[in-house]
Design a protein around this motif. Structure first.
Motif, mmCIF file in Angstrom:
data_model
loop_
_atom_site.group_PDB
_atom_site.id
_atom_site.type_symbol
_atom_site.label_atom_id
_atom_site.label_comp_id
_atom_site.label_asym_id
_atom_site.label_seq_id
_atom_site.Cartn_x
_atom_site.Cartn_y
_atom_site.Cartn_z
ATOM 1 N N PHE A 37 0.610 -1.443 -0.549
ATOM 2 C CA PHE A 37 0.061 0.370 -0.029
ATOM 3 C C PHE A 37 0.739 1.503 0.157
ATOM 4 O O PHE A 37 2.378 1.719 0.062
ATOM 5 C CB PHE A 37 -0.523 0.071 1.100
ATOM 6 N N ARG A 38 0.260 2.151 -0.569
ATOM 7 C CA ARG A 38 0.597 3.490 -0.601
ATOM 8 C C ARG A 38 0.610 4.633 0.259
ATOM 9 O O ARG A 38 -0.883 4.826 0.042
ATOM 10 C CB ARG A 38 1.592 3.817 -1.508
ATOM 11 N N VAL A 46 -3.531 3.742 0.245
ATOM 12 C CA VAL A 46 -4.563 3.446 -0.759
ATOM 13 C C VAL A 46 -3.564 1.657 -1.111
ATOM 14 O O VAL A 46 -2.230 1.640 -1.248
ATOM 15 C CB VAL A 46 -4.649 4.066 -2.173
ATOM 16 N N PHE A 47 -4.123 0.934 -1.752
ATOM 17 C CA PHE A 47 -3.415 -0.594 -2.066
ATOM 18 C C PHE A 47 -2.289 -0.187 -3.177
ATOM 19 O O PHE A 47 -2.864 0.082 -4.509
ATOM 20 C CB PHE A 47 -4.750 -1.389 -2.208
ATOM 21 N N VAL A 104 -6.717 -12.426 -1.332
ATOM 22 C CA VAL A 104 -5.495 -11.396 -1.250
ATOM 23 C C VAL A 104 -6.633 -9.991 -1.352
ATOM 24 O O VAL A 104 -7.453 -9.469 -2.129
ATOM 25 C CB VAL A 104 -4.927 -11.065 -2.848
ATOM 26 N N PRO A 105 -6.844 -9.249 -0.006
ATOM 27 C CA PRO A 105 -7.611 -8.018 0.668
ATOM 28 C C PRO A 105 -7.290 -6.477 -0.611
ATOM 29 O O PRO A 105 -5.616 -7.093 -0.709
ATOM 30 C CB PRO A 105 -7.686 -7.827 1.911
ATOM 31 N N LEU A 106 -7.831 -6.414 -0.894
ATOM 32 C CA LEU A 106 -7.888 -5.146 -1.881
ATOM 33 C C LEU A 106 -8.119 -3.650 -0.933
ATOM 34 O O LEU A 106 -7.386 -2.620 -0.853
ATOM 35 C CB LEU A 106 -8.633 -4.367 -2.574
ATOM 36 N N LYS A 107 -8.200 -3.827 0.160
ATOM 37 C CA LYS A 107 -8.890 -2.375 1.988
ATOM 38 C C LYS A 107 -7.573 -3.049 3.051
ATOM 39 O O LYS A 107 -7.904 -3.717 2.964
ATOM 40 C CB LYS A 107 -10.295 -3.338 2.264
ATOM 41 N N ALA A 108 -7.091 -1.837 2.790
ATOM 42 C CA ALA A 108 -6.210 -1.646 3.612
ATOM 43 C C ALA A 108 -6.752 -2.265 5.296
ATOM 44 O O ALA A 108 -6.252 -3.069 5.738
ATOM 45 C CB ALA A 108 -6.009 -0.068 4.508
ATOM 46 N N ARG A 109 -8.185 -1.743 5.775
ATOM 47 C CA ARG A 109 -8.580 -3.021 7.209
ATOM 48 C C ARG A 109 -9.055 -4.312 7.425
ATOM 49 O O ARG A 109 -9.199 -4.896 8.004
ATOM 50 C CB ARG A 109 -9.970 -1.894 7.740
ATOM 51 N N ASP A 110 -8.445 -4.483 6.355
ATOM 52 C CA ASP A 110 -8.880 -6.609 5.672
ATOM 53 C C ASP A 110 -7.323 -6.936 6.186
ATOM 54 O O ASP A 110 -7.327 -8.172 6.150
ATOM 55 C CB ASP A 110 -9.056 -7.210 4.912
ATOM 56 N N TYR A 111 -6.390 -6.656 6.092
ATOM 57 C CA TYR A 111 -4.737 -7.163 6.661
ATOM 58 C C TYR A 111 -4.628 -6.810 7.864
ATOM 59 O O TYR A 111 -5.140 -6.246 8.782
ATOM 60 C CB TYR A 111 -4.016 -5.846 5.699
#
Length: 124
Positions: A37-38, A46-47, A104-111
């Motif tokens: 992410f950056r 963002v992913f 592979v999650p695309l949202k930060a909150r899912d990591y």
């Protein structure tokens, strides 16, 4: 618990290349989906790219598709992001993240786990 440490960031001219790394410790990440992410100043995280546990599938944000490549070396417990044709808008702090499982999650909150980030600055 997994500890993630990013490295390899720095200052590069527009059009140049940079490779950032994410080294994991504490346990193996060979069964984790990994993401990059950056976050630019004043903007949300963002992913950028993601990779499945075995490297079989990769995912990219439209903004970096064709320029960035994510890869992993499970024997070294490390994930990489090769960045080519860099643009000024790629300037940000780059974070790696780990998520147990095959998706592979695309949202930060899912990591589940995050590194501290490494600064990438592209001068125009």
């Amino acid at each position: 618990q997994v500890q993630l440490v990013e490295s390899g960031g720095g200052l590069v001219q527009a059009g140049g290349s940079l490779k950032v790394s994410c080294a994991a410790s504490g346990r193996t990440i060979s069964r984790d989906a990994m993401g990059w992410f950056r976050q630019a100043p004043g903007k949300e995280r963002v992913f950028v790219a993601g990779i499945t546990w075995n490297g079989g599938r990769t995912y990219y944000a439209d903004a970096v598709k064709g320029r960035f490549t994510i890869s992993r070396d499970n024997a070294k417990n490390t994930v990489y992001l090769q960045m080519n044709s860099l643009k000024s808008e790629d300037t940000a702090v780059y974070y790696c993240a780990a998520k147990s499982g095959v998706v592979v999650p695309l949202k930060a909150r899912d990591y589940d786990y995050w590194g501290q980030g490494t600064q990438v600055t592209v001068s125009s």
